[in-house]
Scaffold this active site. Sequence first.
Site, PDB file in Angstrom:
ATOM      1  N   ASP A   1      -6.661  37.367 -46.871  1.00 62.21           N
ATOM      2  CA  ASP A   1      -6.279  38.655 -46.314  1.00 62.21           C
ATOM      3  C   ASP A   1      -4.603  38.375 -46.427  1.00 62.21           C
ATOM      4  O   ASP A   1      -3.915  38.571 -45.338  1.00 62.21           O
ATOM      5  CB  ASP A   1      -6.718  38.805 -45.003  1.00 62.21           C
ATOM      6  CG  ASP A   1      -6.489  40.330 -44.587  1.00 62.21           C
ATOM      7  OD1 ASP A   1      -6.022  40.992 -45.392  1.00 62.21           O
ATOM      8  OD2 ASP A   1      -7.233  40.635 -43.504  1.00 62.21           O
TER       9      ASP A   1
ATOM     10  N   ASN B   1      -0.640  40.180 -41.296  1.00 63.26           N
ATOM     11  CA  ASN B   1      -1.022  38.925 -41.160  1.00 63.26           C
ATOM     12  C   ASN B   1       0.055  37.729 -40.922  1.00 63.26           C
ATOM     13  O   ASN B   1      -0.428  36.552 -40.824  1.00 63.26           O
ATOM     14  CB  ASN B   1      -2.200  38.617 -41.966  1.00 63.26           C
ATOM     15  CG  ASN B   1      -3.715  39.345 -41.644  1.00 63.26           C
ATOM     16  OD1 ASN B   1      -3.785  39.750 -40.519  1.00 63.26           O
ATOM     17  ND2 ASN B   1      -4.237  39.513 -42.527  1.00 63.26           N
TER      18      ASN B   1
HETATM   19  N1  LIG Z   1      -1.445  32.390 -32.672  1.00 56.74           N
HETATM   20  C1  LIG Z   1      -0.896  33.468 -32.431  1.00 56.74           C
HETATM   21  N2  LIG Z   1       0.181  33.733 -31.727  1.00 56.74           N
HETATM   22  C2  LIG Z   1       0.614  34.775 -31.291  1.00 56.74           C
HETATM   23  N3  LIG Z   1      -0.317  36.126 -31.438  1.00 56.74           N
HETATM   24  C3  LIG Z   1      -1.251  35.993 -32.303  1.00 56.74           C
HETATM   25  C4  LIG Z   1      -1.657  34.722 -32.681  1.00 56.74           C
HETATM   26  N4  LIG Z   1      -2.984  34.789 -33.250  1.00 56.74           N
HETATM   27  C5  LIG Z   1      -3.153  36.370 -33.404  1.00 56.74           C
HETATM   28  N5  LIG Z   1      -2.122  36.931 -32.850  1.00 56.74           N
HETATM   29  C6  LIG Z   1      -1.745  38.118 -32.463  1.00 56.74           C
HETATM   30  O1  LIG Z   1      -3.407  38.862 -32.765  1.00 56.74           O
HETATM   31  C7  LIG Z   1      -3.058  39.646 -33.669  1.00 56.74           C
HETATM   32  C8  LIG Z   1      -4.471  39.787 -34.733  1.00 56.74           C
HETATM   33  O2  LIG Z   1      -4.717  38.779 -35.265  1.00 56.74           O
HETATM   34  P1  LIG Z   1      -5.168  38.340 -36.734  1.00 56.74           P
HETATM   35  O3  LIG Z   1      -4.632  39.093 -37.821  1.00 56.74           O
HETATM   36  O4  LIG Z   1      -5.511  36.939 -36.822  1.00 56.74           O
HETATM   37  O5  LIG Z   1      -6.985  39.096 -36.300  1.00 56.74           O
HETATM   38  P2  LIG Z   1      -7.652  39.924 -37.277  1.00 56.74           P
HETATM   39  O6  LIG Z   1      -8.700  40.324 -36.333  1.00 56.74           O
HETATM   40  O7  LIG Z   1      -8.160  39.018 -38.200  1.00 56.74           O
HETATM   41  O8  LIG Z   1      -6.913  40.991 -37.706  1.00 56.74           O
HETATM   42  P3  LIG Z   1      -6.919  41.907 -38.987  1.00 56.74           P
HETATM   43  O9  LIG Z   1      -8.563  42.020 -39.462  1.00 56.74           O
HETATM   44  O10 LIG Z   1      -6.441  43.113 -38.510  1.00 56.74           O
HETATM   45  O11 LIG Z   1      -6.029  41.450 -40.146  1.00 56.74           O
HETATM   46  C9  LIG Z   1      -1.928  39.616 -34.689  1.00 56.74           C
HETATM   47  O12 LIG Z   1      -1.285  40.536 -35.298  1.00 56.74           O
HETATM   48  C10 LIG Z   1      -0.856  39.171 -33.559  1.00 56.74           C
HETATM   49  O13 LIG Z   1      -0.503  39.912 -32.876  1.00 56.74           O
HETATM   50 MG   LIG Z   2      -5.124  40.293 -39.177  1.00 54.48          MG
END
Ligand SMILES: Nc1ncnc2c1ncn2[C@@H]1O[C@H](COP(=O)(O)OP(=O)(O)OP(=O)(O)O)[C@@H](O)[C@H]1O
Ligand SMILES: [Mg+2]
Length: 375
Positions: A245, A250
């Site tokens: 992704d 991200n």
């Molecule tokens: N280690 C971290 N430190 C700070 N913020 C974080 C961290 N991990 C995730 N986040 C926050 O959480 C949000 C979502 O994280 P991530 O992209 O990993 O999840 P996701 O549910 O897989 O997202 P998507 O599927 O929409 O791409 C990030 O945009 C960020 O704002």
């Molecule tokens: Mg994400």
Amino acid sequence: MTQAPDPGMTLQRSSRDPDSVRAQLTAWLATVLPDGADPEVVLHSGVDANGMSSETLVLDVVAADGGERTTKEYVARVAPAAEDFPVFEHYDLAGQRRLIRTVGELTDVPVPAVGELEAIGSVLGTPFFLMERVDGVVPPDVLPYNFGDNWLFDASPDDQRRLQDGSVDVLARLHAMATADLDWLDPVGQGHDGTTALARNLARTRSWYEYAARDIGRSPLVERALAWLGANLPDTDEAVLCWGDARIGNIMYRDFAPVAVLDWEMATLGPRQLDVSWMVFAHRVFETITGLMEMPGMAHFLREEDVVAAYEARTGVTLGPLEWFHVYNGLQWCIVFMRTGARQIHFGEIERPAAVEDLFHCRPLVESILDEVGA
Ligand SMILES: Nc1ncnc2c1ncn2[C@@H]1O[C@H](COP(=O)(O)OP(=O)(O)OP(=O)(O)O)[C@@H](O)[C@H]1O
Ligand SMILES: [Mg+2]
């Protein structure tokens, strides 16, 4: 993966009672931290602007550490529950954590330090792991950054370019990582056969489509893409680490430079073009939406020729045509919209549309790419 970027849209996720989550996490931490740590959990709100396929909890842990009480800032990445219509057919949370750790050890790509894993699902209902909370900003998905009124859109062209080049650099560095210990990432591990890594990835995507079609129905557009992809499979057996992704949405940035590469659930082994195409394609999806809405968008940003030139200059590798990979990635976006659409219908947020394709925010783009390649 990304969230369908409808203005004003909200997407249902499992609702949790903050008090019970705090109590559950506190009790669990008391079992994993050293004796006498006496942990307290402070739960902050969830993360709304980005994040769809898994749940992200933001928390502080206050605990005794060498005679004094200290506060550590964490994020918990929580696996989706089956009843919440997960986006993916397979979800390997422990694998994501293992990969983040490996990338941190073997490259200088910035990733959050990972902490404890709860692999059983006995605390929050599904597995989760803790990671260090990184200080930085993420280009928003909802509303998409190219809609305007956010730090990236408002930045100078130089700063935007710095962010773009730094993001391409992340791909270059990941693709150079040694993969000797990454066999477990190959789709063959989930039973998807093929003579090359790319063929096995395509087999997994076919299976993911069948999984999505069971809930929402079949899509002639997706099937047209799948047929063309199968008939035109590039002849490459490259199998580098692909982030999956691979979008700027991200990555966390500080001063327009990457400080944390997040979201490893789509990581795989395959040709590097998978990631390069995804980075360009994700921006094109957003640009298609601003185009339809007659908004200015960011046409100068993440242009394919610039991204490819930067990548090739950085790596010395010639990428060749990206068309096949654009079709493949467009198809994956369609499947994501099949899953998020099925979820919205299930939770009563939208009516079931006349055609499955009405759920695809990337539909005009995918159709035009398919027309271009003669699919
Ligand atoms: N280690 C971290 N430190 C700070 N913020 C974080 C961290 N991990 C995730 N986040 C926050 O959480 C949000 C979502 O994280 P991530 O992209 O990993 O999840 P996701 O549910 O897989 O997202 P998507 O599927 O929409 O791409 C990030 O945009 C960020 O704002
Ligand atoms: Mg994400």
